[in-house]
Design a protein around this motif. Sequence first.
Motif, PDB file in Angstrom:
ATOM      1  N   ARG A   1       0.810  -1.214   0.000  1.00  0.00           N
ATOM      2  CA  ARG A   1       0.000   0.000   0.000  1.00  0.00           C
ATOM      3  C   ARG A   1       0.843   1.264   0.000  1.00  0.00           C
ATOM      4  NH1 ARG A   1      -5.246  -1.318   1.735  1.00  0.00           N
ATOM      5  NH2 ARG A   1      -5.313  -3.574   1.807  1.00  0.00           N
TER       6      ARG A   1
ATOM      7  N   ALA B   1      -6.501   2.449  -1.487  1.00  0.00           N
ATOM      8  CA  ALA B   1      -7.291   1.358  -0.900  1.00  0.00           C
ATOM      9  C   ALA B   1      -8.298   0.828  -1.906  1.00  0.00           C
ATOM     10  CB  ALA B   1      -8.001   1.853   0.355  1.00  0.00           C
ATOM     11  N   ALA B   2      -8.964   1.739  -2.628  1.00  0.00           N
ATOM     12  CA  ALA B   2      -9.966   1.314  -3.608  1.00  0.00           C
ATOM     13  C   ALA B   2      -9.303   0.529  -4.738  1.00  0.00           C
ATOM     14  CB  ALA B   2     -10.691   2.535  -4.163  1.00  0.00           C
TER      15      ALA B   2
ATOM     16  N   ALA C   1      -8.359  -2.894  -3.587  1.00  0.00           N
ATOM     17  CA  ALA C   1      -9.547  -3.740  -3.469  1.00  0.00           C
ATOM     18  C   ALA C   1      -9.940  -4.267  -4.837  1.00  0.00           C
ATOM     19  CB  ALA C   1     -10.690  -2.942  -2.861  1.00  0.00           C
TER      20      ALA C   1
ATOM     21  N   LEU D   1     -10.044  -8.289  -5.294  1.00  0.00           N
ATOM     22  CA  LEU D   1     -11.345  -8.909  -5.101  1.00  0.00           C
ATOM     23  C   LEU D   1     -11.782  -9.619  -6.369  1.00  0.00           C
ATOM     24  CD1 LEU D   1     -13.351  -6.234  -3.113  1.00  0.00           C
ATOM     25  CD2 LEU D   1     -12.216  -8.279  -2.287  1.00  0.00           C
TER      26      LEU D   1
ATOM     27  N   LEU E   1     -17.827 -10.131  -7.122  1.00  0.00           N
ATOM     28  CA  LEU E   1     -18.128  -9.246  -5.995  1.00  0.00           C
ATOM     29  C   LEU E   1     -18.188  -7.804  -6.456  1.00  0.00           C
ATOM     30  CD1 LEU E   1     -15.994 -10.636  -3.045  1.00  0.00           C
ATOM     31  CD2 LEU E   1     -18.441 -10.795  -3.415  1.00  0.00           C
ATOM     32  N   MET E   2     -17.153  -7.395  -7.213  1.00  0.00           N
ATOM     33  CA  MET E   2     -17.086  -5.996  -7.627  1.00  0.00           C
ATOM     34  C   MET E   2     -18.236  -5.666  -8.580  1.00  0.00           C
ATOM     35  SD  MET E   2     -14.550  -4.873  -6.000  1.00  0.00           S
ATOM     36  CE  MET E   2     -14.152  -3.278  -6.684  1.00  0.00           C
TER      37      MET E   2
ATOM     38  N   ASP F   1     -21.547  -5.249  -7.013  1.00  0.00           N
ATOM     39  CA  ASP F   1     -21.596  -4.047  -6.193  1.00  0.00           C
ATOM     40  C   ASP F   1     -22.054  -2.848  -7.001  1.00  0.00           C
ATOM     41  OD1 ASP F   1     -20.985  -4.970  -3.772  1.00  0.00           O
ATOM     42  OD2 ASP F   1     -18.825  -4.842  -4.049  1.00  0.00           O
TER      43      ASP F   1
ATOM     44  N   VAL G   1     -25.499  -1.986  -5.300  1.00  0.00           N
ATOM     45  CA  VAL G   1     -25.556  -0.982  -4.249  1.00  0.00           C
ATOM     46  C   VAL G   1     -25.972   0.377  -4.775  1.00  0.00           C
ATOM     47  CG1 VAL G   1     -24.255   0.238  -2.508  1.00  0.00           C
ATOM     48  CG2 VAL G   1     -23.844  -2.179  -2.906  1.00  0.00           C
TER      49      VAL G   1
ATOM     50  N   ARG H   1     -20.341  -6.420   2.033  1.00  0.00           N
ATOM     51  CA  ARG H   1     -19.998  -5.995   0.694  1.00  0.00           C
ATOM     52  C   ARG H   1     -20.063  -4.478   0.559  1.00  0.00           C
ATOM     53  NH1 ARG H   1     -23.080  -8.888  -4.055  1.00  0.00           N
ATOM     54  NH2 ARG H   1     -21.440 -10.421  -4.070  1.00  0.00           N
ATOM     55  N   SER H   2     -21.073  -3.861   1.167  1.00  0.00           N
ATOM     56  CA  SER H   2     -21.135  -2.408   1.057  1.00  0.00           C
ATOM     57  C   SER H   2     -20.050  -1.767   1.916  1.00  0.00           C
ATOM     58  CB  SER H   2     -22.520  -1.913   1.468  1.00  0.00           C
ATOM     59  OG  SER H   2     -22.741  -2.236   2.833  1.00  0.00           O
TER      60      SER H   2
ATOM     61  N   ILE I   1     -17.125  -2.810   1.926  1.00  0.00           N
ATOM     62  CA  ILE I   1     -15.961  -2.785   1.056  1.00  0.00           C
ATOM     63  C   ILE I   1     -16.070  -1.661   0.031  1.00  0.00           C
ATOM     64  CG2 ILE I   1     -14.771  -4.062  -0.754  1.00  0.00           C
ATOM     65  CD1 ILE I   1     -15.509  -6.608   0.835  1.00  0.00           C
ATOM     66  N   THR I   2     -17.243  -1.569  -0.634  1.00  0.00           N
ATOM     67  CA  THR I   2     -17.349  -0.542  -1.678  1.00  0.00           C
ATOM     68  C   THR I   2     -17.348   0.851  -1.078  1.00  0.00           C
ATOM     69  OG1 THR I   2     -19.658  -1.154  -1.640  1.00  0.00           O
ATOM     70  CG2 THR I   2     -18.413  -1.727  -3.608  1.00  0.00           C
TER      71      THR I   2
ATOM     72  N   GLN J   1     -15.642   1.737   1.364  1.00  0.00           N
ATOM     73  CA  GLN J   1     -14.292   1.943   1.880  1.00  0.00           C
ATOM     74  C   GLN J   1     -14.269   2.361   3.341  1.00  0.00           C
ATOM     75  OE1 GLN J   1     -11.975   4.389  -0.751  1.00  0.00           O
ATOM     76  NE2 GLN J   1     -13.149   3.608  -2.478  1.00  0.00           N
TER      77      GLN J   1
ATOM     78  N   ALA K   1     -11.873  -2.181   4.535  1.00  0.00           N
ATOM     79  CA  ALA K   1     -10.428  -2.297   4.293  1.00  0.00           C
ATOM     80  C   ALA K   1      -9.878  -3.531   4.987  1.00  0.00           C
ATOM     81  CB  ALA K   1      -9.723  -1.039   4.775  1.00  0.00           C
TER      82      ALA K   1
END
Lengths: 582, 132
Positions: free
Chosen positions: A485, A555-556, A559, A563, A567-568, A571, A575, B34-35, B37-38, B40, B45
Motif C-alpha cells: 500500500r 485502498a480502492a 480492493a 477482489l 463481488l465488484m 456491487d 448498491v 460488501r457495502s 468494502i465498496t 471503503q 479495508a
Amino acid sequence: MNQAYAVAAVTVVVLATVLIGALGLRISRTTSDFYVASRTVKPGLNAAAISGEYLSAASFLGIAGLVLLQGPEMLWYPVGYTAGYLVLLVLVAAPLRRSGAYTLSDFAEARLESPQVRRLASLFVVGIGWLYLLPQLQGAGLTLEILTGAPDWVGGLVVALVVTGAVAAGGMRSITFVQAFQYWLKLTALLVPALFLVVAWLGDDAPRARFAEPATFREHTSVRVDDTVRIDLDRPLRVTVTGTVDDRRHDREPVALDAGVHRIGAGTELGFPAHARVPQKAGSERTGASSWSQPLASSREEHPLYATYGLILATFLGTMGLPHVAVRFYTSPNGTAARRTTLVVLGLVGAFYLLPPVYGALGRIYAPELSLTGEADAAVLVLPDRMIGGVGGDLLGALLAGGAFAAFLSTASGLTMSVAGVLTQDVLPSRGVRHFRLATVIAMAVPLGLSIVTVDVPVADAVGLAFAVSASSFCPLLVLGIWWRGLTPPGAVAGLVVGGGAALTAVMATRAGLPADGWSHSLLAWPAVWSVPLGFLTMVLVSLATRDRIPAGTAATLARLHLPEDLMANDSTGVSGGARQR
Amino acid sequence: MSADQPASARPPRRETVTGVPRSARRPPGHAPARSEITEQTSLGATYVRSLMRSQLRTALIALGALVLLVGSLPLLFSLPEVFTTSDLPSPAPFVWAVLGVVVYPVLWLIARWYVRRAERNERAFSKLVEGR
C-alpha cells in the motif's frame, strides 16, 4: 539443403498468417475487438496465443545453438523462460487482469494516479519492445540468408511487412488466432523432425554427445568459413585448404597447422579428416556477432555460479515486465481465467522446451563445425539434411524453416501490437483505429530501420538486455504496486530510473567492452543479481520518504486488484443502482 | 455473521441515507460486508486486507517451493566441483535429466497448486462477505 522446399515452406507460413489475419479482419468489428479482442478469449485459445507469441526464434533456434556450443548448462535459458511464467502467475496474473488496464503504462497510471509515472512506464515499454524486436528482425534476415542465400535484409523486411499488415488490419483478435495457430505450428515443426532424427540417431548406434571435451568430426568434413575467424589449436592439425590461412593462399593443398592461433580468411574452405578435433575459436575475437548462440558474457566460465544466478534472476523476474507478455492478460475475461490461462501456458511452453535440447545434443554430434563458422543457430535447420538426407531430409528441413519463420512472425506481431498500443495512447494525438494503424507502422519502422543500419548487434545481448531491464524496472513496479500500500509516485519513478537505468547502463558498458575481465566484468554482464534488489530498494526507500504522496485511491485500487470480479460487478449494479432506483 | 448487524451498529453512516422507502428490500446476496468494502470503511479495508494476506501467503509458499526446488539447483550442480573428488560420477547426465525434463512438470505442479489454492481463498472470501 533444398532451397525450393525451404522457400515454399516459408511462403506457406507467411500466406497462412495473412489468411488467418484476414479471417480475423472479418470478425474484428469494434474498437474493443481491435485492442483486447473484446476480452472474451477463452483460456485454451488465449494460452496457445500467449505461448505462440512468447516462443521466439531465440527459443526455436537459439537454445539448440547454445547447447551445441556450451553444453547442458545452457538449459537454464529455457528453464528460466518457463519459470518466469510461474513467477508471473503467482505474483501478478490475476491482479494485472483485474486492474482493467490495457498496457503496463495504464497499470502504472491507474495504480499511482500520476501522468508522470505513466509517461516513464511508456518509455520503458517502447524501449524494451524495440530492444526485443530488433533481434527478431535480424534473426529473420539471418535465417533466410542461411536457407536461401537471399541478402540479409530481405528476411527482416518480409517479417516487418507481414506483421505490420496483420496487426494493422486485424488488431488483437486476428493476432490471437494467428499466434495460437503459430504455437501449434512451431510445436509440430520441432516435434516431427525430432522424432525422425532420434530414430536416425538410434539407427546410428546412438553415439553419445560429449560436452566435457572438444567436439570431433565424425567423418571427413569440409567447412566453408564465411567470415574471417581466428582459431586456437591445442594440438597440431592437418587440413586441406582452399583459400587463405595466416595470410598465405592455398589451393586444395594439405597444410599442417601447428598448435597455437591461426587466422582463417573469409571464404576459405577447410577439409578436416575424420576424428579431428573441431578447432575452438580464439577467445577474444567475436566475429560474426549476430547470433543468439553467443553467451551474454564471453567470460561466463570465469564466475559460472554468479552468471547462472544472474540469468535465473533476469529470466524469472523479467518475464512479467515484457510488454508483449503483459498485454495478453487483458484479453482474458476475468482474473480467474487469467490464472487458468497462465497455468495452460506453463504446460504448453514447458512441452515445447523439451525439444530444443534434443537438437542441441544431436548438433554437437553431427554438426560440430557450426561452432567454428559461427552459425550454431543453424543447427536446428541443417540437422535433417545432415542425418537423414534425401527428399525426407529436405522436407523435414523445410518444416523446420517454416517453424522458424513462424517464430519470428509471432513474437514480432505481439511486440508490434504492444508497442503500437502504447504509441497510440501516449504519443499520437487522438485515439482510434486509424491512429492505431499509423502507430503500428511506426512501431515496426523504427526497429526495421535500426536492423538495417546497425549490422552487428549481438542478438543474445539484445534479448538478455530486454529481460534484465524488465526485471529491474517493471518487476518492482508490478510487485510493489500490487502487494504494497505504501508505494508512491516519486518512489515508482526513482525505482524505474535507478533499477532499469542501472541494468541498461551495465549491459551497455559490457557491450562497449569497458571492463575486460574479472569480477567487474561479470557484475556488469549479469546485472540482474544486483540491479533487481537495487530497483526494489530504491522504490521502497523513496516511497517511505515521501509517505505523504501515497495516492488517495490506493485502498480502492487494491480492493479492485484483489477482489474477485463477481463481488465488484454486483456491487456497482447492486448498491449504487439499487439505492438510486428505490 | 447475520444480516444488517454491522450496518445498523454505525449510526453516523445511516444519517446520510434519505428518501429510500423502507419497503425496498435489499436484493438477495447483497450483504452488508460488501457495502463496507465498496464504501471503503475501515471494516471494508480489513476485509480486503485479509484476502490480500491470504493470497500473498499462498504466493510466497509457491515462490518458496520454486526457490527451494529450482533455485537451489546451480548450487547443487557446483558441489562436485567444490570437492573435486574425481571418484564421483560425472554430474552431466543428472544435469541433462533435471534441467531438460524433470524441472518442467515440477514448475507446472507448483503452478497448479497455486491456482487451486488462490481460487479457494477467493471462494472462502466470497462466502464470508456474502454472509452465507
